[in-house]
Design an enzyme around this catalytic site. Structure first.
Site, short mmCIF file in Angstrom:
data_model
loop_
_atom_site.label_atom_id
_atom_site.label_comp_id
_atom_site.label_asym_id
_atom_site.label_seq_id
_atom_site.Cartn_x
_atom_site.Cartn_y
_atom_site.Cartn_z
N LYS A 33 0.86 -1.23 0.02
CA LYS A 33 0.06 0.25 -0.14
C LYS A 33 0.69 1.28 0.15
CE LYS A 33 -4.19 -2.02 1.63
NZ LYS A 33 -5.45 -2.06 2.61
N ARG A 58 -3.38 -10.07 5.49
CA ARG A 58 -3.71 -10.20 3.99
C ARG A 58 -2.52 -9.50 3.07
NH1 ARG A 58 -5.75 -6.78 0.13
NH2 ARG A 58 -7.65 -7.69 -1.17
C1 PT1 Z 1 -7.89 -4.43 3.59
C2 PT1 Z 1 -8.17 -4.44 1.95
C3 PT1 Z 1 -9.06 -5.35 1.69
N1 PT1 Z 1 -7.35 -3.73 1.08
C4 PT1 Z 1 -9.59 -5.88 3.70
N2 PT1 Z 1 -9.99 -6.10 2.83
C5 PT1 Z 1 -7.71 -3.91 -0.22
N3 PT1 Z 1 -10.22 -6.77 4.87
C6 PT1 Z 1 -8.73 -4.86 -0.65
C7 PT1 Z 1 -3.04 2.41 -1.16
O1 PT1 Z 1 -3.01 3.16 -0.29
O2 PT1 Z 1 -6.86 -3.65 4.12
N4 PT1 Z 1 -8.69 -5.43 4.50
N5 PT1 Z 1 -9.47 -5.51 0.21
C8 PT1 Z 1 -7.01 -3.00 -1.12
N6 PT1 Z 1 -7.18 -1.78 -0.77
C9 PT1 Z 1 -6.38 -0.95 -1.03
C10 PT1 Z 1 -6.25 0.54 -0.23
C11 PT1 Z 1 -5.09 -1.14 -1.93
C12 PT1 Z 1 -5.15 1.38 -0.35
C13 PT1 Z 1 -4.02 -0.04 -2.17
C14 PT1 Z 1 -4.22 1.32 -0.91
O3 PT1 Z 1 -1.96 1.98 -1.98
#
Ligand code: PT1
Length: 290
Positions: A230, A264
């Site tokens: 992230k 995850r």
């Molecule tokens: C998470 C999550 C998810 N993240 C759960 N499910 C994502 N339970 C998808 C960035 O800042 O943390 N928990 N499902 C993916 N989401 C992101 C959010 C991907 C922020 C990248 C960023 O780069």
């Protein structure tokens, strides 16, 4: 203290008193139609997802999280039909071919219902069952749910994240959602909490949440940590998305120390090593490799 040593995910059971690694399998192709027919492209995509999952299981993942909608900052919505078409064939193939808990990363009630019928063991909803009909659909599956905190929505959540106190605010939000789960018959042994790293948070908010994750233990529910690749890592280290492994592993080590239960991640093999090494340090001894 709640006992998570035989946590039920549908027909499968997992020992959440040891940290577990959840492998991410995204089924969100930029385009299905680059050459060949739509049917052939989809089949190739399903094959690829299953092979990624197979490698992750070999590397030590005990849960595979399948998602057909990107929820990273700025991501656009996907239609229900498209999400069903992406996710269900992968759930079906992994259930048939691998011995692993299948998590379905979705906010759509119809996807929850259909994935559960095909053998999914966990509903992972970044919108915390906030969509119309989602609470009821999730309850009807009798599966555990992961409810995550998000401020705003994926399109705009990073515009100007603001909190009175991020730890208190996330705790209060999760408390409200837990109550709503109880109201539809989703019980404590079916609820997993997630502070939602990167979902409407500045880098400081994310770092503060991780360094104080232990405070969310007061709910006596398992905690899921999703920091893999992230942008919070980029904000600290200035690394492109494919150069964030070491930064992500540091978040996992701290997450384990802070009592996180499920991690995850994209990089399963490296994460399993860090989890085991961190556990050994915390317990001052080698632990069994299972
Ligand atoms: C998470 C999550 C998810 N993240 C759960 N499910 C994502 N339970 C998808 C960035 O800042 O943390 N928990 N499902 C993916 N989401 C992101 C959010 C991907 C922020 C990248 C960023 O780069």
């Amino acid at each position: 203290m709640a006992d998570f040593s035989a946590y039920r995910f549908g027909s499968r059971t997992l020992n959440l008193s040891r940290p577990q690694v959840m492998g991410i399998v995204n089924v969100t192709p930029d385009s299905f139609s680059d050459g060949g027919t739509l049917y052939e492209a989809r089949k190739l995509c399903v094959d690829q997802a299953v092979e990624r999952a197979r490698q992750m299981v070999a590397d030590g993942a005990t849960i595979i999280d399948i998602g057909g909608e990107s929820t990273r900052p700025g991501a656009a919505a996907v239609s229900l039909a498209e999400e069903l078409d992406r996710v269900l064939p992968v759930v079906e193939r992994i259930q048939a071919e691998l011995d692993v808990i299948i998590s379905v990363d979705t906010s759509a009630p119809e996807v929850m219902t259909e994935a559960a019928k095909l053998g999914a063991g966990l509903i992972n909803d970044v919108r915390a069952l906030g969509r119309e009909g989602a609470l009821e659909a999730a309850a009807a599956t009798r599966l555990p749910v992961c409810i995550m905190h998000m401020q705003g929505n994926p399109l705009s959540m990073q515009d100007a994240p603001a909190y009175a106190d991020v730890i208190d605010d996330v705790g209060h939000f999760l408390q409200q959602r837990i109550k709503q789960c109880h109201a539809v018959g989703i019980n404590n042994d079916q609820i997993i909490l997630d502070p939602g790293f990167g979902f409407g948070k500045t880098v400081e908010h994310n770092l503060r949440l991780l360094n104080n994750l232990r405070q969310l233990q007061r709910f006596n529910l398992p905690l899921l940590v999703g920091t893999s690749r992230k942008s919070m890592i980029d904000h600290v280290l200035k690394r492109s998305v494919d150069q964030r492994l070491a930064g992500g592993l540091a978040t996992v080590a701290i997450g384990v120390q802070q009592g996180g239960h499920i991690f995850r991640v994209h990089d399963v093999k490296e994460t399993v090593d860090v989890v085991r090494m961190t556990e050994a340090i915390l317990h001052e001894r080698r632990l069994d490799n299972d």
